[in-house]
Design an enzyme around this catalytic site. Structure first.
Site, PDB file in Angstrom:
ATOM      1  N   LYS A  39       0.840  -1.198   0.000  1.00 16.97           N
ATOM      2  CA  LYS A  39       0.000   0.000   0.000  1.00 16.97           C
ATOM      3  C   LYS A  39       0.876   1.250   0.000  1.00 16.97           C
ATOM      4  O   LYS A  39       2.078   1.193   0.290  1.00 16.97           O
ATOM      5  CB  LYS A  39      -0.910  -0.004   1.223  1.00 16.97           C
ATOM      6  CG  LYS A  39      -0.163   0.070   2.550  1.00 16.97           C
ATOM      7  CD  LYS A  39      -1.107   0.052   3.737  1.00 16.97           C
ATOM      8  CE  LYS A  39      -0.336   0.137   5.051  1.00 16.97           C
ATOM      9  NZ  LYS A  39      -1.227   0.188   6.221  1.00 16.97           N
ATOM     10  N   ARG A 138     -10.236   0.262  15.467  1.00 18.15           N
ATOM     11  CA  ARG A 138     -10.167   0.895  14.154  1.00 18.15           C
ATOM     12  C   ARG A 138     -11.160   0.177  13.253  1.00 18.15           C
ATOM     13  O   ARG A 138     -12.307  -0.034  13.623  1.00 18.15           O
ATOM     14  CB  ARG A 138      -8.720   0.825  13.640  1.00 18.15           C
ATOM     15  CG  ARG A 138      -8.320   1.923  12.691  1.00 18.15           C
ATOM     16  CD  ARG A 138      -6.824   1.964  12.436  1.00 18.15           C
ATOM     17  NE  ARG A 138      -6.321   0.741  11.818  1.00 18.15           N
ATOM     18  CZ  ARG A 138      -5.073   0.570  11.411  1.00 18.15           C
ATOM     19  NH1 ARG A 138      -4.180   1.543  11.603  1.00 18.15           N
ATOM     20  NH2 ARG A 138      -4.682  -0.549  10.850  1.00 18.15           N
ATOM     21  N   HIS A 170      -5.976  -6.985  13.659  1.00 13.54           N
ATOM     22  CA  HIS A 170      -4.753  -6.187  13.665  1.00 13.54           C
ATOM     23  C   HIS A 170      -4.428  -5.791  15.105  1.00 13.54           C
ATOM     24  O   HIS A 170      -5.315  -5.363  15.844  1.00 13.54           O
ATOM     25  CB  HIS A 170      -4.931  -4.937  12.804  1.00 13.54           C
ATOM     26  CG  HIS A 170      -3.651  -4.268  12.402  1.00 13.54           C
ATOM     27  ND1 HIS A 170      -2.735  -4.869  11.575  1.00 13.54           N
ATOM     28  CD2 HIS A 170      -3.144  -3.045  12.692  1.00 13.54           C
ATOM     29  CE1 HIS A 170      -1.707  -4.048  11.381  1.00 13.54           C
ATOM     30  NE2 HIS A 170      -1.930  -2.933  12.060  1.00 13.54           N
ATOM     31  N   ARG A 226       1.237 -10.574   7.628  1.00 13.12           N
ATOM     32  CA  ARG A 226       1.133  -9.403   6.759  1.00 13.12           C
ATOM     33  C   ARG A 226       2.277  -8.457   7.099  1.00 13.12           C
ATOM     34  O   ARG A 226       2.189  -7.670   8.043  1.00 13.12           O
ATOM     35  CB  ARG A 226      -0.213  -8.696   6.951  1.00 13.12           C
ATOM     36  CG  ARG A 226      -1.445  -9.578   6.755  1.00 13.12           C
ATOM     37  CD  ARG A 226      -2.725  -8.739   6.761  1.00 13.12           C
ATOM     38  NE  ARG A 226      -2.843  -7.865   7.913  1.00 13.12           N
ATOM     39  CZ  ARG A 226      -3.479  -8.163   9.031  1.00 13.12           C
ATOM     40  NH1 ARG A 226      -4.035  -9.365   9.179  1.00 13.12           N
ATOM     41  NH2 ARG A 226      -3.559  -7.307  10.016  1.00 13.12           N
ATOM     42  N   CYS A 339      13.086  24.123   4.939  1.00 13.77           N
ATOM     43  CA  CYS A 339      12.282  24.937   4.028  1.00 13.77           C
ATOM     44  C   CYS A 339      11.536  24.033   3.045  1.00 13.77           C
ATOM     45  O   CYS A 339      11.703  22.821   3.051  1.00 13.77           O
ATOM     46  CB  CYS A 339      13.184  25.904   3.269  1.00 13.77           C
ATOM     47  SG  CYS A 339      14.244  26.924   4.322  1.00 13.77           S
ATOM     48  N   ASP A 341      11.945  23.642  -0.146  1.00 13.21           N
ATOM     49  CA  ASP A 341      12.766  23.032  -1.185  1.00 13.21           C
ATOM     50  C   ASP A 341      14.205  22.762  -0.754  1.00 13.21           C
ATOM     51  O   ASP A 341      14.982  22.232  -1.560  1.00 13.21           O
ATOM     52  CB  ASP A 341      12.825  23.953  -2.414  1.00 13.21           C
ATOM     53  CG  ASP A 341      11.451  24.392  -2.861  1.00 13.21           C
ATOM     54  OD1 ASP A 341      10.645  23.509  -3.200  1.00 13.21           O
ATOM     55  OD2 ASP A 341      11.185  25.607  -2.859  1.00 13.21           O
TER      56      ASP A 341
END
Length: 411
Positions: A39, A138, A170, A226, A339, A341
Protein backbone atom coordinates in the site's frame (compact mmCIF):
# COMPACT_ATOMS: atom_id res chain seq x y z
CA UNK A 1 25.07 9.37 -8.21
CA UNK A 2 23.49 10.38 -11.49
CA UNK A 3 20.16 12.15 -11.28
CA UNK A 4 20.08 14.15 -14.47
CA UNK A 5 19.97 17.95 -14.67
CA UNK A 6 16.34 18.21 -13.60
CA UNK A 7 16.74 16.19 -10.41
CA UNK A 8 19.29 17.28 -7.80
CA UNK A 9 18.22 14.44 -5.50
CA UNK A 10 17.12 10.84 -5.78
CA UNK A 11 15.96 7.85 -3.79
CA UNK A 12 17.83 4.68 -4.68
CA UNK A 13 15.74 1.57 -4.03
CA UNK A 14 17.58 -1.73 -3.76
CA UNK A 15 15.20 -4.36 -5.13
CA UNK A 16 17.50 -7.17 -4.02
CA UNK A 17 17.13 -5.92 -0.45
CA UNK A 18 13.33 -6.18 -0.73
CA UNK A 19 13.66 -9.70 -2.12
CA UNK A 20 16.08 -10.73 0.61
CA UNK A 21 13.98 -9.17 3.37
CA UNK A 22 11.01 -11.26 2.25
CA UNK A 23 13.20 -14.36 2.27
CA UNK A 24 14.18 -13.52 5.83
CA UNK A 25 10.54 -13.11 6.82
CA UNK A 26 9.72 -16.49 5.30
CA UNK A 27 12.43 -18.02 7.47
CA UNK A 28 11.18 -16.14 10.52
CA UNK A 29 7.62 -17.39 9.99
CA UNK A 30 8.20 -20.83 8.46
CA UNK A 31 4.71 -22.14 9.16
CA UNK A 32 2.91 -19.23 7.50
CA UNK A 33 2.64 -17.68 4.08
CA UNK A 34 4.00 -14.14 3.70
CA UNK A 35 1.94 -11.22 2.48
CA UNK A 36 4.03 -8.24 1.37
CA UNK A 37 2.02 -5.09 2.01
CA UNK A 38 2.54 -2.69 -0.89
CA UNK A 39 0.00 0.00 0.00
CA UNK A 40 0.93 3.69 -0.29
CA UNK A 41 3.17 3.09 -3.31
CA UNK A 42 4.96 0.31 -1.42
CA UNK A 43 5.69 2.62 1.51
CA UNK A 44 7.18 5.12 -0.93
CA UNK A 45 9.46 2.60 -2.65
CA UNK A 46 7.44 2.23 -5.86
CA UNK A 47 4.51 -0.15 -6.15
CA UNK A 48 5.35 -2.08 -9.32
CA UNK A 49 9.04 -2.85 -8.77
CA UNK A 50 8.57 -3.50 -5.06
CA UNK A 51 5.69 -5.91 -5.68
CA UNK A 52 7.71 -7.88 -8.20
CA UNK A 53 10.75 -7.96 -5.91
CA UNK A 54 8.62 -9.21 -3.01
CA UNK A 55 7.25 -12.03 -5.16
CA UNK A 56 10.80 -12.89 -6.20
CA UNK A 57 11.57 -13.28 -2.50
CA UNK A 58 8.76 -15.77 -2.03
CA UNK A 59 5.78 -13.67 -0.98
CA UNK A 60 2.59 -15.42 -2.08
CA UNK A 61 0.23 -12.58 -1.21
CA UNK A 62 0.29 -8.83 -1.79
CA UNK A 63 -1.69 -6.46 0.43
CA UNK A 64 -3.21 -3.08 -0.36
CA UNK A 65 -5.41 -0.65 1.50
CA UNK A 66 -7.36 0.91 -1.38
CA UNK A 67 -9.18 -0.68 -4.30
CA UNK A 68 -7.22 1.35 -6.86
CA UNK A 69 -3.99 0.01 -5.41
CA UNK A 70 -5.24 -3.56 -5.70
CA UNK A 71 -6.18 -3.08 -9.33
CA UNK A 72 -2.81 -1.49 -10.06
CA UNK A 73 -1.00 -4.40 -8.41
CA UNK A 74 -2.98 -6.95 -10.42
CA UNK A 75 -2.04 -5.14 -13.63
CA UNK A 76 1.61 -5.42 -12.63
CA UNK A 77 1.86 -9.00 -11.38
CA UNK A 78 -0.81 -10.73 -13.47
CA UNK A 79 -2.37 -13.85 -11.95
CA UNK A 80 0.83 -14.75 -10.09
CA UNK A 81 -0.20 -13.78 -6.54
CA UNK A 82 -3.20 -13.53 -4.26
CA UNK A 83 -4.09 -9.90 -3.58
CA UNK A 84 -6.09 -8.62 -0.60
CA UNK A 85 -7.59 -5.15 -0.21
CA UNK A 86 -9.27 -3.95 2.97
CA UNK A 87 -10.19 -0.25 3.15
CA UNK A 88 -13.02 1.35 1.23
CA UNK A 89 -16.30 3.23 1.55
CA UNK A 90 -19.73 2.41 0.13
CA UNK A 91 -19.75 2.49 -3.66
CA UNK A 92 -16.26 1.03 -4.10
CA UNK A 93 -15.63 -0.77 -7.45
CA UNK A 94 -16.31 -4.22 -6.07
CA UNK A 95 -17.21 -5.75 -9.43
CA UNK A 96 -13.90 -4.61 -10.93
CA UNK A 97 -12.00 -6.05 -7.97
CA UNK A 98 -13.79 -9.37 -8.29
CA UNK A 99 -13.23 -9.56 -12.06
CA UNK A 100 -9.54 -9.05 -11.31
CA UNK A 101 -9.47 -11.90 -8.78
CA UNK A 102 -8.87 -9.70 -5.72
CA UNK A 103 -9.77 -10.95 -2.24
CA UNK A 104 -11.80 -8.37 -0.30
CA UNK A 105 -11.84 -7.82 3.45
CA UNK A 106 -15.20 -7.05 5.02
CA UNK A 107 -15.04 -4.99 8.20
CA UNK A 108 -18.69 -3.95 8.54
CA UNK A 109 -22.07 -5.59 8.03
CA UNK A 110 -23.08 -3.19 5.23
CA UNK A 111 -20.11 -4.28 3.13
CA UNK A 112 -21.25 -7.90 2.86
CA UNK A 113 -24.24 -7.03 0.69
CA UNK A 114 -22.34 -4.49 -1.42
CA UNK A 115 -19.57 -6.99 -2.06
CA UNK A 116 -22.16 -9.64 -2.92
CA UNK A 117 -23.81 -7.21 -5.36
CA UNK A 118 -20.40 -6.74 -6.97
CA UNK A 119 -20.01 -10.50 -7.27
CA UNK A 120 -23.38 -10.82 -9.01
CA UNK A 121 -22.42 -8.04 -11.43
CA UNK A 122 -19.08 -9.72 -12.12
CA UNK A 123 -20.68 -13.14 -12.46
CA UNK A 124 -18.12 -14.62 -10.07
CA UNK A 125 -17.86 -15.72 -6.45
CA UNK A 126 -15.81 -13.30 -4.36
CA UNK A 127 -13.33 -14.45 -1.74
CA UNK A 128 -13.98 -12.58 1.51
CA UNK A 129 -11.89 -12.13 4.65
CA UNK A 130 -13.88 -11.04 7.70
CA UNK A 131 -11.99 -8.43 9.70
CA UNK A 132 -12.70 -8.47 13.43
CA UNK A 133 -11.92 -5.61 15.83
CA UNK A 134 -10.14 -7.46 18.64
CA UNK A 135 -9.11 -4.29 20.44
CA UNK A 136 -7.45 -1.82 18.06
CA UNK A 137 -10.66 0.21 17.83
CA UNK A 138 -10.17 0.90 14.15
CA UNK A 139 -11.68 -0.92 11.16
CA UNK A 140 -13.38 -4.21 11.98
CA UNK A 141 -16.51 -6.04 13.09
CA UNK A 142 -17.11 -5.89 16.84
CA UNK A 143 -17.06 -9.40 18.37
CA UNK A 144 -20.63 -9.10 19.61
CA UNK A 145 -21.76 -8.34 16.04
CA UNK A 146 -19.86 -11.24 14.48
CA UNK A 147 -22.60 -13.91 14.84
CA UNK A 148 -25.12 -11.81 12.90
CA UNK A 149 -22.53 -11.06 10.20
CA UNK A 150 -21.74 -14.76 9.95
CA UNK A 151 -25.43 -15.58 9.56
CA UNK A 152 -25.75 -13.14 6.67
CA UNK A 153 -22.49 -14.40 5.17
CA UNK A 154 -23.78 -17.96 5.31
CA UNK A 155 -26.88 -16.98 3.34
CA UNK A 156 -24.81 -15.20 0.69
CA UNK A 157 -22.39 -18.09 0.57
CA UNK A 158 -25.26 -20.51 0.02
CA UNK A 159 -26.40 -18.56 -3.03
CA UNK A 160 -22.85 -18.59 -4.42
CA UNK A 161 -22.13 -14.86 -4.24
CA UNK A 162 -19.23 -15.14 -1.82
CA UNK A 163 -16.96 -17.53 -0.01
CA UNK A 164 -15.61 -16.69 3.44
CA UNK A 165 -11.97 -17.74 3.14
CA UNK A 166 -10.21 -15.59 5.74
CA UNK A 167 -10.44 -14.20 9.23
CA UNK A 168 -8.19 -11.28 10.12
CA UNK A 169 -7.48 -8.66 12.75
CA UNK A 170 -4.75 -6.19 13.67
CA UNK A 171 -2.73 -5.61 16.83
CA UNK A 172 -2.65 -2.25 18.59
CA UNK A 173 0.70 -2.78 20.36
CA UNK A 174 2.52 -5.51 18.48
CA UNK A 175 5.70 -3.45 18.86
CA UNK A 176 5.44 -4.10 22.60
CA UNK A 177 5.20 -7.90 22.54
CA UNK A 178 4.90 -8.22 26.32
CA UNK A 179 2.07 -5.72 26.61
CA UNK A 180 -1.08 -7.35 28.09
CA UNK A 181 -3.17 -6.09 25.17
CA UNK A 182 -1.30 -8.44 22.82
CA UNK A 183 -2.45 -11.49 24.75
CA UNK A 184 -5.92 -10.01 25.13
CA UNK A 185 -6.26 -9.47 21.39
CA UNK A 186 -4.91 -12.94 20.63
CA UNK A 187 -7.57 -14.46 22.87
CA UNK A 188 -10.26 -12.33 21.22
CA UNK A 189 -9.05 -13.42 17.78
CA UNK A 190 -9.16 -17.07 18.76
CA UNK A 191 -12.65 -16.57 20.16
CA UNK A 192 -13.64 -15.20 16.76
CA UNK A 193 -12.15 -18.29 15.10
CA UNK A 194 -14.26 -20.53 17.30
CA UNK A 195 -17.36 -18.46 16.55
CA UNK A 196 -16.71 -18.81 12.80
CA UNK A 197 -16.12 -22.54 13.11
CA UNK A 198 -19.32 -22.98 15.14
CA UNK A 199 -21.18 -21.17 12.35
CA UNK A 200 -19.86 -23.74 9.85
CA UNK A 201 -17.39 -21.40 8.16
CA UNK A 202 -14.19 -23.23 7.14
CA UNK A 203 -11.47 -20.57 7.29
CA UNK A 204 -8.59 -20.98 4.85
CA UNK A 205 -6.31 -18.26 6.22
CA UNK A 206 -6.18 -16.71 9.69
CA UNK A 207 -4.00 -13.64 9.96
CA UNK A 208 -3.30 -10.98 12.56
CA UNK A 209 0.50 -10.54 12.54
CA UNK A 210 2.01 -7.35 11.16
CA UNK A 211 5.79 -6.82 10.82
CA UNK A 212 6.32 -6.43 14.56
CA UNK A 213 4.38 -9.57 15.44
CA UNK A 214 6.06 -11.49 12.63
CA UNK A 215 9.47 -10.72 14.11
CA UNK A 216 8.68 -10.99 17.82
CA UNK A 217 5.59 -13.17 18.34
CA UNK A 218 5.67 -16.62 16.66
CA UNK A 219 2.41 -17.62 18.35
CA UNK A 220 0.62 -15.02 16.22
CA UNK A 221 1.82 -16.28 12.84
CA UNK A 222 -1.16 -18.58 12.16
CA UNK A 223 -1.56 -19.20 8.39
CA UNK A 224 -0.41 -15.86 7.01
CA UNK A 225 1.66 -12.88 8.17
CA UNK A 226 1.13 -9.40 6.76
CA UNK A 227 4.54 -7.73 6.63
CA UNK A 228 4.81 -4.07 5.74
CA UNK A 229 7.75 -2.02 6.97
CA UNK A 230 9.96 -5.08 7.44
CA UNK A 231 9.68 -5.85 3.71
CA UNK A 232 11.50 -2.57 3.12
CA UNK A 233 14.20 -3.37 5.66
CA UNK A 234 13.25 -1.11 8.56
CA UNK A 235 12.76 -2.34 12.09
CA UNK A 236 9.18 -2.13 13.40
CA UNK A 237 10.61 -2.46 16.92
CA UNK A 238 13.62 -0.10 16.94
CA UNK A 239 13.66 -0.09 20.75
CA UNK A 240 14.24 -3.84 20.62
CA UNK A 241 16.59 -4.15 17.66
CA UNK A 242 18.06 -2.57 14.55
CA UNK A 243 17.28 -3.97 11.08
CA UNK A 244 20.39 -6.13 11.08
CA UNK A 245 19.35 -7.81 14.31
CA UNK A 246 16.42 -9.29 12.39
CA UNK A 247 18.32 -10.10 9.21
CA UNK A 248 16.90 -7.08 7.37
CA UNK A 249 18.54 -4.28 5.42
CA UNK A 250 16.93 -0.96 4.45
CA UNK A 251 16.04 -0.81 0.78
CA UNK A 252 15.98 2.98 0.31
CA UNK A 253 18.87 5.44 0.23
CA UNK A 254 18.06 9.15 -0.08
CA UNK A 255 20.84 11.23 -1.69
CA UNK A 256 21.24 14.78 -2.94
CA UNK A 257 23.89 16.97 -4.54
CA UNK A 258 24.92 20.11 -2.73
CA UNK A 259 23.49 23.09 -4.61
CA UNK A 260 25.46 25.90 -2.95
CA UNK A 261 28.57 25.92 -0.77
CA UNK A 262 29.64 29.30 0.62
CA UNK A 263 31.62 30.87 3.43
CA UNK A 264 29.80 33.00 6.03
CA UNK A 265 31.00 34.87 9.11
CA UNK A 266 30.46 34.02 12.75
CA UNK A 267 27.06 35.16 14.03
CA UNK A 268 25.33 34.64 10.69
CA UNK A 269 21.69 33.54 10.89
CA UNK A 270 20.70 30.41 8.99
CA UNK A 271 17.28 29.79 7.37
CA UNK A 272 13.85 31.11 8.38
CA UNK A 273 13.57 32.49 11.88
CA UNK A 274 17.33 32.24 12.53
CA UNK A 275 16.87 29.31 14.87
CA UNK A 276 20.48 28.46 14.06
CA UNK A 277 23.28 31.00 14.14
CA UNK A 278 26.89 30.27 13.25
CA UNK A 279 29.34 30.35 16.16
CA UNK A 280 32.43 30.83 14.01
CA UNK A 281 33.44 31.69 10.46
CA UNK A 282 32.23 28.62 8.62
CA UNK A 283 30.98 27.08 5.39
CA UNK A 284 27.28 26.49 4.72
CA UNK A 285 25.93 23.92 2.28
CA UNK A 286 22.48 23.96 0.69
CA UNK A 287 20.84 20.56 0.20
CA UNK A 288 18.05 20.80 -2.44
CA UNK A 289 15.42 18.82 -0.52
CA UNK A 290 12.71 20.19 1.73
CA UNK A 291 9.25 19.60 3.09
CA UNK A 292 7.94 19.84 -0.49
CA UNK A 293 9.80 16.59 -1.03
CA UNK A 294 8.65 15.01 2.21
CA UNK A 295 11.50 16.08 4.48
CA UNK A 296 9.74 16.61 7.84
CA UNK A 297 9.75 20.20 9.05
CA UNK A 298 9.91 18.79 12.58
CA UNK A 299 13.46 17.69 11.76
CA UNK A 300 14.65 21.32 11.79
CA UNK A 301 17.80 21.94 13.82
CA UNK A 302 19.41 24.41 16.16
CA UNK A 303 17.22 25.72 18.95
CA UNK A 304 14.34 23.76 17.38
CA UNK A 305 15.95 20.41 18.11
CA UNK A 306 18.85 18.20 17.07
CA UNK A 307 17.98 18.33 13.37
CA UNK A 308 17.88 15.47 10.91
CA UNK A 309 21.25 13.75 10.36
CA UNK A 310 23.11 13.89 7.04
CA UNK A 311 26.19 11.94 6.00
CA UNK A 312 28.68 14.25 4.30
CA UNK A 313 31.97 13.55 2.59
CA UNK A 314 31.93 9.83 1.87
CA UNK A 315 30.17 6.50 2.11
CA UNK A 316 28.97 4.50 5.08
CA UNK A 317 32.26 2.58 5.28
CA UNK A 318 34.24 5.81 5.53
CA UNK A 319 32.49 7.29 8.56
CA UNK A 320 34.94 9.11 10.80
CA UNK A 321 34.85 9.78 14.50
CA UNK A 322 33.54 13.27 15.30
CA UNK A 323 37.00 14.66 16.12
CA UNK A 324 38.87 13.31 13.08
CA UNK A 325 40.27 15.42 10.31
CA UNK A 326 39.05 16.54 6.93
CA UNK A 327 38.37 14.49 3.86
CA UNK A 328 36.52 11.70 5.67
CA UNK A 329 32.84 11.13 6.02
CA UNK A 330 31.08 12.77 8.94
CA UNK A 331 27.54 13.13 10.15
CA UNK A 332 26.11 16.63 10.48
CA UNK A 333 22.70 17.83 11.60
CA UNK A 334 20.29 20.10 9.72
CA UNK A 335 21.07 23.70 10.62
CA UNK A 336 17.96 25.78 11.14
CA UNK A 337 14.48 25.50 9.71
CA UNK A 338 13.60 22.96 7.02
CA UNK A 339 12.28 24.94 4.03
CA UNK A 340 9.95 23.82 1.25
CA UNK A 341 12.77 23.03 -1.18
CA UNK A 342 15.99 23.02 0.82
CA UNK A 343 17.79 22.42 4.08
CA UNK A 344 21.13 23.75 5.23
CA UNK A 345 24.23 22.22 6.78
CA UNK A 346 27.01 23.89 8.72
CA UNK A 347 29.90 22.11 7.03
CA UNK A 348 32.54 23.61 9.32
CA UNK A 349 35.30 26.18 8.77
CA UNK A 350 37.61 23.87 6.81
CA UNK A 351 35.02 21.98 4.80
CA UNK A 352 36.37 20.52 1.56
CA UNK A 353 32.91 20.04 0.01
CA UNK A 354 31.93 21.76 -3.21
CA UNK A 355 28.68 22.28 -5.08
CA UNK A 356 27.72 19.01 -6.72
CA UNK A 357 29.13 16.77 -4.00
CA UNK A 358 26.78 14.05 -2.82
CA UNK A 359 25.33 13.89 0.69
CA UNK A 360 23.20 11.04 2.08
CA UNK A 361 20.23 11.74 4.31
CA UNK A 362 19.55 8.10 5.12
CA UNK A 363 20.40 4.71 3.72
CA UNK A 364 21.14 1.03 4.22
CA UNK A 365 22.53 1.34 7.72
CA UNK A 366 21.75 0.01 11.17
CA UNK A 367 21.72 3.63 12.27
CA UNK A 368 23.94 6.19 13.93
CA UNK A 369 24.33 4.26 17.16
CA UNK A 370 25.44 1.07 15.39
CA UNK A 371 27.03 2.07 12.09
CA UNK A 372 27.76 5.77 12.46
CA UNK A 373 25.62 6.52 9.40
CA UNK A 374 21.97 7.60 9.46
CA UNK A 375 18.99 5.51 8.52
CA UNK A 376 15.29 6.37 8.35
CA UNK A 377 14.85 5.58 12.05
CA UNK A 378 17.40 8.29 12.94
CA UNK A 379 15.32 10.77 10.96
CA UNK A 380 12.22 9.54 12.73
CA UNK A 381 13.86 10.19 16.09
CA UNK A 382 14.83 13.71 15.00
CA UNK A 383 11.29 14.46 13.80
CA UNK A 384 9.39 12.78 16.62
CA UNK A 385 7.75 10.20 14.36
CA UNK A 386 8.31 6.66 13.03
CA UNK A 387 10.43 5.35 10.19
CA UNK A 388 7.28 4.32 8.29
CA UNK A 389 6.40 7.99 7.83
CA UNK A 390 9.90 9.01 6.76
CA UNK A 391 10.00 6.72 3.73
CA UNK A 392 6.29 6.80 2.87
CA UNK A 393 6.00 10.60 2.83
CA UNK A 394 8.88 11.06 0.38
CA UNK A 395 7.36 13.10 -2.42
CA UNK A 396 6.87 12.34 -6.09
CA UNK A 397 9.32 15.12 -6.98
CA UNK A 398 12.14 12.85 -5.83
CA UNK A 399 12.81 10.27 -8.56
CA UNK A 400 13.11 6.63 -7.55
CA UNK A 401 16.08 4.89 -9.12
CA UNK A 402 16.20 1.10 -8.91
CA UNK A 403 19.23 -1.02 -8.18
CA UNK A 404 19.51 -4.80 -8.10
CA UNK A 405 17.94 -7.41 -10.32
CA UNK A 406 15.13 -8.88 -8.19
CA UNK A 407 11.74 -8.77 -9.82
CA UNK A 408 12.81 -6.68 -12.79
CA UNK A 409 10.72 -7.14 -15.91
CA UNK A 410 12.49 -9.06 -18.61
CA UNK A 411 12.39 -8.06 -22.24
Amino acid sequence: MSTGPDHPARAVVDLDAIRDNVRTLRTTAPTAQVMAVVKADAYGHGLAPAARAALAGGATWLGTAHAAEALAVRAVVGPEARILTWLYAPGAPFADLIRNDVDIAVAAAWALDEVADGARAAGRTVRVHLKVDTGLGRNGIMPEDLPAVLDRAAALQAEGSLAIVGLMSHFALADEPDHPSVKMQTHAFEDAMRTAEAAGMPIEVRHIANSAATLTNPSAHYDLVRAGIAVYGLSPVPHLGAPGDYGLRPAMTLEARLATVKRVPSGHGVSYGHFYTTTQDTVLGVVPLGYGDGIPRHASGGSLGPGGPVLVGGGVDDVAAPDTGLGTARVLRIAGRVCMDQVLLDLGPYAPEQAGDVVTLFGASDGLARAGAPNAEDWAQAAGTISYEIVTRLGARVPRVYAGTAGRETA
